[in-house]
Design a protein around this motif. Structure first.
Motif, PDB file in Angstrom:
ATOM      1  N   LEU A 109       0.824  -1.216   0.000  1.00 38.60           N
ATOM      2  CA  LEU A 109       0.000   0.000   0.000  1.00 38.60           C
ATOM      3  C   LEU A 109       0.855   1.263   0.000  1.00 38.60           C
ATOM      4  O   LEU A 109       0.570   2.226  -0.714  1.00 38.60           O
ATOM      5  CB  LEU A 109      -0.943   0.007   1.201  1.00 38.60           C
ATOM      6  CG  LEU A 109      -2.111  -0.960   1.111  1.00 38.60           C
ATOM      7  CD1 LEU A 109      -2.875  -0.992   2.424  1.00 38.60           C
ATOM      8  CD2 LEU A 109      -3.034  -0.582  -0.037  1.00 38.60           C
ATOM      9  N   LEU A 110       1.930   1.247   0.782  1.00 37.77           N
ATOM     10  CA  LEU A 110       2.822   2.398   0.815  1.00 37.77           C
ATOM     11  C   LEU A 110       3.535   2.586  -0.529  1.00 37.77           C
ATOM     12  O   LEU A 110       3.756   3.714  -0.970  1.00 37.77           O
ATOM     13  CB  LEU A 110       3.838   2.261   1.950  1.00 37.77           C
ATOM     14  CG  LEU A 110       3.262   2.489   3.346  1.00 37.77           C
ATOM     15  CD1 LEU A 110       4.222   1.996   4.424  1.00 37.77           C
ATOM     16  CD2 LEU A 110       2.929   3.958   3.551  1.00 37.77           C
ATOM     17  N   ALA A 111       3.879   1.476  -1.182  1.00 38.02           N
ATOM     18  CA  ALA A 111       4.519   1.562  -2.503  1.00 38.02           C
ATOM     19  C   ALA A 111       3.571   2.227  -3.499  1.00 38.02           C
ATOM     20  O   ALA A 111       3.985   3.088  -4.286  1.00 38.02           O
ATOM     21  CB  ALA A 111       4.929   0.174  -2.991  1.00 38.02           C
ATOM     22  N   LEU A 112       2.309   1.843  -3.451  1.00 39.53           N
ATOM     23  CA  LEU A 112       1.324   2.459  -4.347  1.00 39.53           C
ATOM     24  C   LEU A 112       1.115   3.930  -4.007  1.00 39.53           C
ATOM     25  O   LEU A 112       0.978   4.769  -4.895  1.00 39.53           O
ATOM     26  CB  LEU A 112       0.011   1.696  -4.287  1.00 39.53           C
ATOM     27  CG  LEU A 112       0.070   0.262  -4.831  1.00 39.53           C
ATOM     28  CD1 LEU A 112      -1.247  -0.446  -4.594  1.00 39.53           C
ATOM     29  CD2 LEU A 112       0.448   0.257  -6.293  1.00 39.53           C
ATOM     30  N   LEU A 113       1.107   4.231  -2.715  1.00 39.14           N
ATOM     31  CA  LEU A 113       0.968   5.626  -2.291  1.00 39.14           C
ATOM     32  C   LEU A 113       2.159   6.451  -2.777  1.00 39.14           C
ATOM     33  O   LEU A 113       1.987   7.584  -3.241  1.00 39.14           O
ATOM     34  CB  LEU A 113       0.857   5.697  -0.761  1.00 39.14           C
ATOM     35  CG  LEU A 113       0.796   7.089  -0.151  1.00 39.14           C
ATOM     36  CD1 LEU A 113      -0.468   7.803  -0.599  1.00 39.14           C
ATOM     37  CD2 LEU A 113       0.853   7.004   1.361  1.00 39.14           C
ATOM     38  N   ALA A 114       3.350   5.888  -2.692  1.00 38.84           N
ATOM     39  CA  ALA A 114       4.552   6.622  -3.111  1.00 38.84           C
ATOM     40  C   ALA A 114       4.506   6.981  -4.586  1.00 38.84           C
ATOM     41  O   ALA A 114       4.995   8.035  -4.999  1.00 38.84           O
ATOM     42  CB  ALA A 114       5.801   5.791  -2.806  1.00 38.84           C
ATOM     43  N   ALA A 115       3.924   6.105  -5.392  1.00 35.04           N
ATOM     44  CA  ALA A 115       3.881   6.344  -6.842  1.00 35.04           C
ATOM     45  C   ALA A 115       2.544   6.900  -7.298  1.00 35.04           C
ATOM     46  O   ALA A 115       2.290   6.983  -8.502  1.00 35.04           O
ATOM     47  CB  ALA A 115       4.177   5.030  -7.571  1.00 35.04           C
ATOM     48  N   TRP A 116       1.706   7.297  -6.370  1.00 37.75           N
ATOM     49  CA  TRP A 116       0.321   7.665  -6.666  1.00 37.75           C
ATOM     50  C   TRP A 116       0.190   8.712  -7.763  1.00 37.75           C
ATOM     51  O   TRP A 116      -0.554   8.550  -8.716  1.00 37.75           O
ATOM     52  CB  TRP A 116      -0.368   8.147  -5.391  1.00 37.75           C
ATOM     53  CG  TRP A 116      -1.813   8.441  -5.602  1.00 37.75           C
ATOM     54  CD1 TRP A 116      -2.381   9.676  -5.741  1.00 37.75           C
ATOM     55  CD2 TRP A 116      -2.864   7.496  -5.734  1.00 37.75           C
ATOM     56  NE1 TRP A 116      -3.734   9.552  -5.928  1.00 37.75           N
ATOM     57  CE2 TRP A 116      -4.063   8.211  -5.925  1.00 37.75           C
ATOM     58  CE3 TRP A 116      -2.926   6.115  -5.692  1.00 37.75           C
ATOM     59  CZ2 TRP A 116      -5.292   7.603  -6.078  1.00 37.75           C
ATOM     60  CZ3 TRP A 116      -4.152   5.510  -5.850  1.00 37.75           C
ATOM     61  CH2 TRP A 116      -5.307   6.239  -6.033  1.00 37.75           C
ATOM     62  N   ASP A 117       0.884   9.827  -7.640  1.00 32.10           N
ATOM     63  CA  ASP A 117       0.680  10.894  -8.610  1.00 32.10           C
ATOM     64  C   ASP A 117       1.895  11.112  -9.512  1.00 32.10           C
ATOM     65  O   ASP A 117       2.171  12.211  -9.953  1.00 32.10           O
ATOM     66  CB  ASP A 117       0.259  12.198  -7.928  1.00 32.10           C
ATOM     67  CG  ASP A 117       1.140  12.574  -6.761  1.00 32.10           C
ATOM     68  OD1 ASP A 117       1.926  11.727  -6.329  1.00 32.10           O
ATOM     69  OD2 ASP A 117       1.035  13.712  -6.275  1.00 32.10           O
ATOM     70  N   THR A 118       2.607  10.006  -9.785  1.00 35.04           N
ATOM     71  CA  THR A 118       3.768  10.062 -10.670  1.00 35.04           C
ATOM     72  C   THR A 118       3.654   8.941 -11.683  1.00 35.04           C
ATOM     73  O   THR A 118       3.332   7.809 -11.326  1.00 35.04           O
ATOM     74  CB  THR A 118       5.072   9.872  -9.857  1.00 35.04           C
ATOM     75  OG1 THR A 118       5.122  10.858  -8.839  1.00 35.04           O
ATOM     76  CG2 THR A 118       6.281   9.999 -10.748  1.00 35.04           C
ATOM     77  N   GLU A 119       3.921   9.234 -12.929  1.00 35.96           N
ATOM     78  CA  GLU A 119       3.961   8.189 -13.949  1.00 35.96           C
ATOM     79  C   GLU A 119       5.136   7.269 -13.649  1.00 35.96           C
ATOM     80  O   GLU A 119       6.218   7.756 -13.308  1.00 35.96           O
ATOM     81  CB  GLU A 119       4.131   8.805 -15.342  1.00 35.96           C
ATOM     82  CG  GLU A 119       2.929   9.563 -15.831  1.00 35.96           C
ATOM     83  CD  GLU A 119       1.749   8.660 -16.091  1.00 35.96           C
ATOM     84  OE1 GLU A 119       1.929   7.528 -16.570  1.00 35.96           O
ATOM     85  OE2 GLU A 119       0.623   9.092 -15.806  1.00 35.96           O
ATOM     86  N   PRO A 120       4.974   5.949 -13.768  1.00 37.31           N
ATOM     87  CA  PRO A 120       6.092   5.044 -13.478  1.00 37.31           C
ATOM     88  C   PRO A 120       7.351   5.362 -14.283  1.00 37.31           C
ATOM     89  O   PRO A 120       8.458   5.245 -13.769  1.00 37.31           O
ATOM     90  CB  PRO A 120       5.540   3.667 -13.840  1.00 37.31           C
ATOM     91  CG  PRO A 120       4.066   3.797 -13.664  1.00 37.31           C
ATOM     92  CD  PRO A 120       3.752   5.215 -14.069  1.00 37.31           C
ATOM     93  N   GLY A 121       7.204   5.805 -15.527  1.00 35.35           N
ATOM     94  CA  GLY A 121       8.360   6.119 -16.346  1.00 35.35           C
ATOM     95  C   GLY A 121       9.131   7.339 -15.882  1.00 35.35           C
ATOM     96  O   GLY A 121      10.289   7.514 -16.244  1.00 35.35           O
TER      97      GLY A 121
END
Length: 173
Positions: A109-121
Motif C-alpha cells: 500500500l505504501l509503494a502504491l501511495l509513493a507512486a500515486w501521482d507520478t507516472e512510473p516512467g
C-alpha cells in the motif's frame, strides 16, 4: 521485415527485448542475460545511455528478471541510474520499514501511495526498483512486472514523429 524498415533502430529493438523479458515473469537467466547484453551493446552512447541502461536493469531485476551478478555489476559500472522523480522520502522510508518488518500488505500500500501521482516512467530508477521490490515481496509479482514494464517503457524518449506529408501543390490554371 525488419524493425529498421519500420523506423525502429536496433537499439529500440534491444530495449523492446528487455521489456518483453521483464514482462514475461520467471524466465531462464540466460534469456535475460542475452537480452541485457544486446541492450548494453546497442545502448545510446555516453553517460546518458549508461544511466538509462542501469535504470532499466535495476527495474527489471526488481521485478524478478534474473541477471547474473557480473552482468549487473557491468551495467552499474557504466553509470548510476539517472535522475527522475523521487517520491516522498518519508513514504519511501516507511515502505522500507514495513518491508523489513515483514508487513507486506502495508509495504504494498505504501509503494502504491509513493507512486500515486507520478507516472512510473518518470520515477527515479532506485525508487522504482524499491517500490517494485515491495510489490514482489507482498505477493504481487504480476503487478510488479506490469509496473516495471511501464517504468522502463515510460523512461525512454518516444521515437521522433514521422515528417508530415508534403503539402499539395496548387494546380495551375
Amino acid at each position: 521485415d525488419t524493425g529498421a524498415a519500420r523506423g525502429l533502430a536496433p537499439a529500440d529493438l534491444a530495449a523492446l527485448d528487455l521489456l518483453l523479458v521483464a514482462a514475461g515473469g520467471p524466465a531462464p537467466a540466460s534469456l535475460f542475460d542475452s537480452a541485457l547484453a544486446r541492450r548494453i551493446d546497442l545502448a545510446p552512447p555516453g553517460d546518458a545511455g549508461g544511466r538509462l541502461v542501469a535504470r532499466e536493469v535495476l527495474i527489471a531485476s526488481a521485478a524478478g528478471a534474473p541477471a547474473a551478478s557480473g552482468v549487473r555489476l557491468a551495467i552499474l559500472a557504466r553509470g548510476l541510474p539517472g535522475a527522475g522523480v523521487r517520491p516522498s522520502p518519508a513514504v519511501l522510508a516507511l515502505t522500507d520499514l514495513a518491508r523489513s518488518r515483514g508487513a507486506n500488505g502495508e509495504a504494498a500500500l505504501l509503494a502504491l501511495l509513493a507512486a500515486w501521482d507520478t507516472e512510473p516512467g518518470a520515477l527515479d530508477g532506485e525508487a522504482a526498483a524499491s517500490l517494485i521490490g515491495a510489490l514482489v515481496q507482498a505477493g504481487f509479482a504480476a503487478e510488479a512486472r506490469a509496473f516495471a514494464v511501464e517504468a522502463i517503457a515510460g523512461g525512454r524518449a518516444p521515437p521522433p514523429a514521422p515528417p508530415p506529408p508534403p503539402a499539395p501543390r496548387p494546380r495551375a490554371r
